[in-house]
Design an enzyme around this catalytic site. Structure first.
Site, short mmCIF file in Angstrom:
data_model
loop_
_atom_site.label_atom_id
_atom_site.label_comp_id
_atom_site.label_asym_id
_atom_site.label_seq_id
_atom_site.Cartn_x
_atom_site.Cartn_y
_atom_site.Cartn_z
N ARG A 221 0.85 -1.19 0.00
CA ARG A 221 0.00 0.00 0.00
C ARG A 221 0.89 1.25 0.00
NH1 ARG A 221 -3.44 -2.82 -1.55
NH2 ARG A 221 -5.47 -3.28 -0.61
N HIS A 269 -0.79 0.15 -9.81
CA HIS A 269 -1.45 -0.77 -8.85
C HIS A 269 -2.00 -2.00 -9.61
CE1 HIS A 269 -3.70 -1.01 -4.77
NE2 HIS A 269 -3.53 -2.22 -5.27
P1 NAP Z 1 -1.64 -11.64 4.78
O1 NAP Z 1 -1.85 -13.02 4.31
O2 NAP Z 1 -2.61 -11.05 5.76
O3 NAP Z 1 -0.16 -11.58 5.40
C1 NAP Z 1 0.31 -10.47 6.10
C2 NAP Z 1 1.72 -10.74 6.61
O4 NAP Z 1 2.21 -9.52 7.19
C3 NAP Z 1 1.78 -11.80 7.70
O5 NAP Z 1 2.95 -12.58 7.57
C4 NAP Z 1 1.85 -10.98 8.99
O6 NAP Z 1 2.50 -11.58 10.07
C5 NAP Z 1 2.67 -9.79 8.52
N1 NAP Z 1 2.45 -8.62 9.37
C6 NAP Z 1 1.29 -7.96 9.61
N2 NAP Z 1 1.49 -6.95 10.48
C7 NAP Z 1 2.79 -6.98 10.81
C8 NAP Z 1 3.62 -6.21 11.67
N3 NAP Z 1 3.12 -5.19 12.38
N4 NAP Z 1 4.91 -6.53 11.76
C9 NAP Z 1 5.43 -7.58 11.06
N5 NAP Z 1 4.71 -8.36 10.22
C10 NAP Z 1 3.41 -8.06 10.09
O7 NAP Z 1 -1.58 -10.63 3.57
P2 NAP Z 1 -1.34 -10.96 2.01
O8 NAP Z 1 -2.48 -11.64 1.41
O9 NAP Z 1 -0.01 -11.62 1.88
O10 NAP Z 1 -1.32 -9.48 1.39
C11 NAP Z 1 -0.45 -8.48 1.87
C12 NAP Z 1 -0.85 -7.13 1.35
O11 NAP Z 1 -0.57 -7.02 -0.04
C13 NAP Z 1 -2.35 -6.83 1.41
O12 NAP Z 1 -2.76 -6.43 2.71
C14 NAP Z 1 -2.50 -5.71 0.40
O13 NAP Z 1 -2.33 -4.45 1.03
C15 NAP Z 1 -1.35 -5.95 -0.56
N6 NAP Z 1 -1.81 -6.33 -1.91
C16 NAP Z 1 -1.45 -5.55 -2.96
C17 NAP Z 1 -1.84 -5.90 -4.24
C18 NAP Z 1 -1.43 -5.08 -5.43
O14 NAP Z 1 -1.93 -5.31 -6.53
N7 NAP Z 1 -0.52 -4.14 -5.27
C19 NAP Z 1 -2.62 -7.05 -4.44
C20 NAP Z 1 -2.97 -7.82 -3.35
C21 NAP Z 1 -2.55 -7.45 -2.08
P3 NAP Z 1 1.92 -12.95 10.73
O15 NAP Z 1 2.25 -14.01 9.71
O16 NAP Z 1 2.68 -13.11 11.97
O17 NAP Z 1 0.45 -12.74 10.92
C1 GLV Z 2 -5.20 -5.16 -4.04
O1 GLV Z 2 -4.53 -4.22 -3.81
C2 GLV Z 2 -5.69 -6.06 -3.03
O2 GLV Z 2 -5.57 -5.76 -1.84
O3 GLV Z 2 -6.23 -7.11 -3.41
#
Ligand code: NAP
Ligand code: GLV
Length: 306
Positions: A221, A269
């Site tokens: 983000r 994005h």
């Molecule tokens: P997720 O499955 O919720 O994983 C989040 C990870 O971040 C987990 O390993 C978590 O730790 C860690 N985390 C959270 N808060 C933390 C903190 N304060 N300190 C250290 N580690 C922390 O999320 P995801 O599905 O992988 O997606 C991640 C992010 O990618 C989304 O929230 C979104 O903003 C972004 N995204 C972007 C796009 C794009 O097109 N640019 C697309 C999809 C997603 P734990 O394992 O210990 O819980």
């Molecule tokens: C895109 O940014 C998502 O969070 O899926």
């Protein structure tokens, strides 16, 4: 089952058709202000009015992985928030990040510039050992990215809130190990959710802790990054460049310096897009599980905020 569809910036008609086909016993309608309340909702950044009109909502199905826009709203009491759980996103994210890392590591921008000048020139091969990649966030997307980077034999560090074991990845966890994680990394990939704990986490102090010649890839983000701090560290030479897919203001304003900075690559994005068919199939499966009282993956913890 009455399902309301309320997704900002999304063409509703194909979603409605797909959801009706996947859930033939349900009523699926685009939300209009004042419509009767629904049992479940399929949403992306819905207006507060929509949420205020849903007192009996059982679950909000977010058509993305990140739920930060929802977490900023006042939510109907008792409604579960359910994120997209991969649904074809992690492979896209792995290809985007590997592409950015390899493009930087192999100096492909430099070769392209040379070729445009008609120059047949070699650059000294870099050592992979000198290019450790740190992945912030080892969740659904971060773990897939870390594994993909290992296939190319980069040394990979991972940082998460709680300890996570990923084969071949050196794990760091929590604030206590954050500085060690940064100091062990030259390329930094951000895949954290946006929460009060992670907002502005990519700033002068943290980015300065990367190894000299560091490179930032922000695919999570825009509000994770203090943009002027990145520009200053690029100007000062501590960082070599950045690939940015997300921005504090989207679309990126026309006069923003990121558009023209020679060492910044931007994309709009698009690193991991929501794939409609996969998402509809996943949401329909979860709605059926909810109706049967069965567990489902991807339920957001409102206290953690992700
Ligand atoms: P997720 O499955 O919720 O994983 C989040 C990870 O971040 C987990 O390993 C978590 O730790 C860690 N985390 C959270 N808060 C933390 C903190 N304060 N300190 C250290 N580690 C922390 O999320 P995801 O599905 O992988 O997606 C991640 C992010 O990618 C989304 O929230 C979104 O903003 C972004 N995204 C972007 C796009 C794009 O097109 N640019 C697309 C999809 C997603 P734990 O394992 O210990 O819980
Ligand atoms: C895109 O940014 C998502 O969070 O899926």
């Amino acid at each position: 089952m009455k399902i309301a569809f309320c997704c900002t910036d999304t063409k509703a008609e194909p979603w409605i058709t797909g959801l009706r086909a996947a859930l033939p016993d349900a009523s699926v309608e685009v939300w209009l202000p004042g419509a009767p309340p629904a049992d479940c909702a399929v949403v992306w950044a819905p207006p507060q009015q929509f949420l205020d009109e849903q007192p009996q909502l059982k679950a909000l199905f977010n058509i993305g992985a990140g739920v930060d826009a929802l977490m900023r709203r006042r939510l109907p009491p008792g409604a579960l928030v359910v994120r997209l759980d991969d649904a074809g996103m992690s492979v896209q994210m792995a290809e985007y990040v590997c592409h950015a890392v390899i493009r930087h590591f192999r100096e492909f921008d430099g070769y392209e510039a040379d070729v445009k000048q008609g120059r047949w020139s070699y650059r000294k091969p870099r050592s992979r050992a000198d290019c450790p990649v740190g992945v912030m966030g080892l969740g659904v997307l971060g773990e897939r990215v870390a594994r993909a980077l290992r296939v190319f034999e980069f040394p990979v560090n991972g940082w998460s809130r709680s300890p996570r074991a990923v084969e071949g990845v050196r794990g760091f966890a929590g604030t206590a190990q954050f500085h060690d994680f940064l100091a062990a990394s030259r390329v930094l990939v951000n895949l954290l959710p946006l929460t009060p704990d992670t907002q502005d986490l990519l700033n002068r102090d943290t980015l300065s802790r990367l190894q000299p010649g560091g490179y930032l890839i922000n695919v999570a983000r825009g509000a994770h990054l203090v943009e002027n701090d990145l520009l200053a560290l690029l100007d000062e030479g501590h960082l070599a460049g950045a690939t940015l897919d997300v921005f504090r203001t989207e679309p990126l304003p026309a006069a923003h310096p990121f558009w023209t900075h020679p060492n910044i690559t931007i994309t709009p994005h698009t690193s991991a897009r929501t794939l409609r068919d996969e998402s509809i199939a996943q949401i329909a499966g979860k709605i059926r599980a909810l109706e049967r009282g069965e567990p489902m993956a991807g339920i957001v913890d409102p206290v953690r905020g992700y």
